[in-house]
Design an enzyme around this catalytic site. Structure first.
Site, mmCIF file in Angstrom:
data_model
loop_
_atom_site.group_PDB
_atom_site.id
_atom_site.type_symbol
_atom_site.label_atom_id
_atom_site.label_comp_id
_atom_site.label_asym_id
_atom_site.label_seq_id
_atom_site.Cartn_x
_atom_site.Cartn_y
_atom_site.Cartn_z
ATOM 1 N N SER B 13 -4.811 -4.824 4.354
ATOM 2 C CA SER B 13 -5.377 -3.689 5.088
ATOM 3 C C SER B 13 -6.640 -3.226 4.367
ATOM 4 C CB SER B 13 -4.319 -2.581 5.197
ATOM 5 O OG SER B 13 -4.784 -1.493 5.953
ATOM 6 N N THR B 14 -6.732 -1.941 4.042
ATOM 7 C CA THR B 14 -7.937 -1.413 3.398
ATOM 8 C C THR B 14 -8.265 -2.190 2.112
ATOM 9 O OG1 THR B 14 -7.397 0.766 4.261
ATOM 10 C CG2 THR B 14 -9.011 0.679 2.489
ATOM 11 N N MET B 129 -3.442 0.564 2.788
ATOM 12 C CA MET B 129 -2.774 1.865 2.931
ATOM 13 C C MET B 129 -1.479 1.715 3.712
ATOM 14 S SD MET B 129 -5.621 4.786 3.747
ATOM 15 C CE MET B 129 -6.386 3.983 5.134
ATOM 16 N N ASP B 132 3.080 -1.049 5.691
ATOM 17 C CA ASP B 132 3.245 -2.264 6.488
ATOM 18 C C ASP B 132 3.379 -3.475 5.559
ATOM 19 O OD1 ASP B 132 3.452 -3.709 8.850
ATOM 20 O OD2 ASP B 132 1.297 -4.128 8.924
#
Lengths: 126, 188
Positions: B13-14, B129, B132
């Site tokens: 992700s991020t 973040m 998940d």
């Protein structure tokens, strides 16, 4: 490249202006989330360096509004904040936050973000 | 006959775009397929696909529904649809609500996998973040996969790897260079 700096701290905006103008980037500024949305409605597309803790609309709320108003397309969002770890406060907009810079950061960290993510700005949907 | 000899699922992700670039640079894995679920806005889909293909030297595609997974290929999950891998290594696109606030979700892809005799599986969670990937890693471990996460200190945001570690189902915590070496050793 086109960079929108969104921060309520004038010192941060001016420091980034000094650093990034010297590199030839096209800079735009906003003092809070509402001004950020205004720049986007005016047509800004590029890299957004977005503070989290701001008056009126904070960084997360600004992203929510961007999604709601269809202003995400073409913009790479990098959070720029003194918050060490966002915890789970930003996970609802995780798809839209591609990077996270912690203040204070070094110029080379900023340049790294620009070089890594610049090519993704304005990418076209299939 | 199944052409797949190994499958790697990577969730990020991020900070993930930079991490994936470092992880996959000129890697050329010939004994597995790689499925990547990266949280991203829709307009990034195609440019990230092209970037991964150019950077890794492996063909990278945005899979369609019902596509047969092939070795030596990278599959990047599209924005807006969850990606499942069916028992016979075929893609299934699921139009559904976000899971963990995201679509595609790492958990959906990892949890769709079933135990496969003799076919090594590897689950990887990188920077990001939220949480998940945690349930996905737990599932992959339960079906015999090797599970690894990026060292929290090297993540741009460590939420996802911390959540995965908290499941107790992570075999190894490694920096990107070590994960890369692990991929080459197992599937290069």
């Amino acid at each position: 490249m086109r960079i929108l700096i969104v921060d309520d701290d004038e010192d941060v905006r001016e420091t980034l202006r000094l650093v990034l103008e010297a590199k030839g980037h096209e800079l735009h500024f906003a003092e809070d989330g509402e001004q950020c949305l205004a720049r986007l409605k005016e047509g800004f597309r590029g890299l957004i360096l977005l503070d989290i803790m701001m008056p009126r609309l904070n960084g997360w709320e600004t992203i929510e509004k961007m999604v709601e108003l269809g202003l995400v397309q073409g913009n790479v969002i990098c959070m720029m904040t003194a918050v060490l770890d966002p915890g789970r406060t930003g996970e609802h907009v995780a798809s839209h936050v591609l990077h996270y810079l912690r203040k204070p950061f070094l110029e080379k960290e900023l340049q790294s973000v620009i070089s890594q993510y610049g090519s993704f700005c304005g990418g076209e949907t299939e | 006959m199944n052409e797949i000899s190994g499958l790697v699922v990577i969730g990020s992700s991020t900070g993930g775009l930079a991490a994936l670039t470092e992880l996959l640079k000129s890697i050329r894995l010939s004994r597995c397929a790689v499925v990547i679920v990266q949280h991203m806005p829709e307009f990034i889909n195609e440019s990230l696909r092209a970037s991964i293909q150019q950077n890794s030297g492996m063909p990278c595609c945005l899979p369609l529904h019902g596509e047969k997974i092939k070795v030596g290929t990278v599959y990047l999950a599209r924005y807006g649809t969850h990606l499942e891998i069916e028992g016979h290594f075929q893609t299934r696109m699921i139009l559904n609500d976000p899971v963990n606030f995201v679509c595609p979700a790492v958990d959906v892809t990892m949890r769709s996998l079933v135990a496969t005799t003799g076919i090594p599986l590897m689950g990887v969670v990188l920077t990001g973040m939220g949480k998940d990937g945690a349930a996905g890693i737990r599932h992959m471990k339960s079906i015999g996969a090797f599970t690894v996460v990026q060292t929290p200190q090297t993540c741009v945001v460590a939420g996802m790897v911390a959540a995965a570690i908290a499941t107790g189902s992570v075999d190894a915590v490694m920096d990107l260079a070590m994960i890369r070496q692990e991929l080459i050793t197992r599937f290069g």
